[in-house]
Design an enzyme around this catalytic site. Sequence first.
Site: not given
Ligand code: FNR
Ligand code: LAC
Length: 363
Positions: A29, A111, A134, A160, A169, A234, A258, A291-293, A312
């Site tokens: 997930y 979040s 949200y 968002t 997914r 966002k 995202h 993708g920033i690592r 993230g």
């Molecule tokens: C997210 N992201 C996300 N964004 C948001 O606005 N609300 C959310 O609840 C979530 N939940 C979420 C869960 C998980 C497990 C991931 C990996 C990502 C997106 C997040 O804010 C962000 O845009 C990305 O994670 C950025 O990419 P990287 O740094 O994970 O590559």
């Molecule tokens: C996610 C949602 C909850 O990426 O933003 O799983």
Amino acid sequence: MGAEDRLPVNVAEYEARARARMDPASFDYYAGGAGDERTLSENVLAWRRWNLRPRVLAGVGAVSTATDVLGSRLAFPVIVAPTALHRLACDDGECATARACSAVGTVHVVSTVASRTLEDIAASADGPRWLQLYVPREREHTRALIRRAEACGVSAFVLTVDTPRLGRRERDLRNDFQLPAGVEPVHFPPLDPAAGDPALGHFARYANLNLDPALDWSIVAWLRAETRLPLVLKGVLTAEDARLAAEHGVDAVVVSNHGGRQLDGVVPTAVALPEVVAAASDRMAVLVDGGIRRGVDVLVALALGATAVMVGRPVLWGLAADGEQGARRVLELLRDEIEHAMALSGKRSIAEIGLDLVQPARV
Ligand code: FNR
Ligand code: LAC
């Protein structure tokens, strides 16, 4: 000393440790993306398609990574992106994340899908803290959440806009991903087990019931009327939407897909960033994530015009590997990589980082 005994030295090693420690469906997930996960992998690769143009003899005896975003002071230009359900990584969940952010001096974007309450998070550590929104059909729900957030000292809201419904997914479908007992999105109303699309897994069904697919630009005025705090959008990937955001008076946008979890095949964020900067950075701050690592990825983002970046998954890997300490160390590694890359490329301050620092890689 075995590999398990020493501290990981980079984000990739934290990811490996998280994978070894987490329940496989929860790891999927966190790690997974939509469809073929093209955008997920291209996000990482796109930062690496730039090379740095370092300057020498620049007097880098003292390097400062500090910067300001929307009135929040950052010790280094990396904000913790809003990600759902931190209790899948460690029991303290978002409270551990809050303490890690506070310790290193950066913003924690909580979040809407947090697994600890805003009040518990606020009691765990001092800010700065922003809340991601949200917006479900019942606007009363969002109104109440905004009031709670303001009472908890939140200093900006992040709407968002790339999620009118959850992305598809396939890892989660394959795993029939369920929330483990005790881990819940505590700001959502309780799930009616009979509601929603039965073809989707439990979590996706739950999330979709709490999203309003009919949202349009009028939500910006609605939020503006609800709160005086800065508003960030966002999930913007085009110059057209960046201009509309500026015209609607938002304070910042996050160039984001995202983390590749929504529409597979959309442009990687490093590629979208320049057009958004050209369209709107004179009117509002532009942030970017995806993708920033590495510290050098952050330098590329700043050179292309971002004010700061968000990460993230790296923080989730730290949390899963070693709770608060792990999240803190991931952020410290990124901070140290940024400081080091600045010194070696002749930059003493964030303000000195400009477009002349990068060129497209031609290898
Ligand atoms: C997210 N992201 C996300 N964004 C948001 O606005 N609300 C959310 O609840 C979530 N939940 C979420 C869960 C998980 C497990 C991931 C990996 C990502 C997106 C997040 O804010 C962000 O845009 C990305 O994670 C950025 O990419 P990287 O740094 O994970 O590559
Ligand atoms: C996610 C949602 C909850 O990426 O933003 O799983």
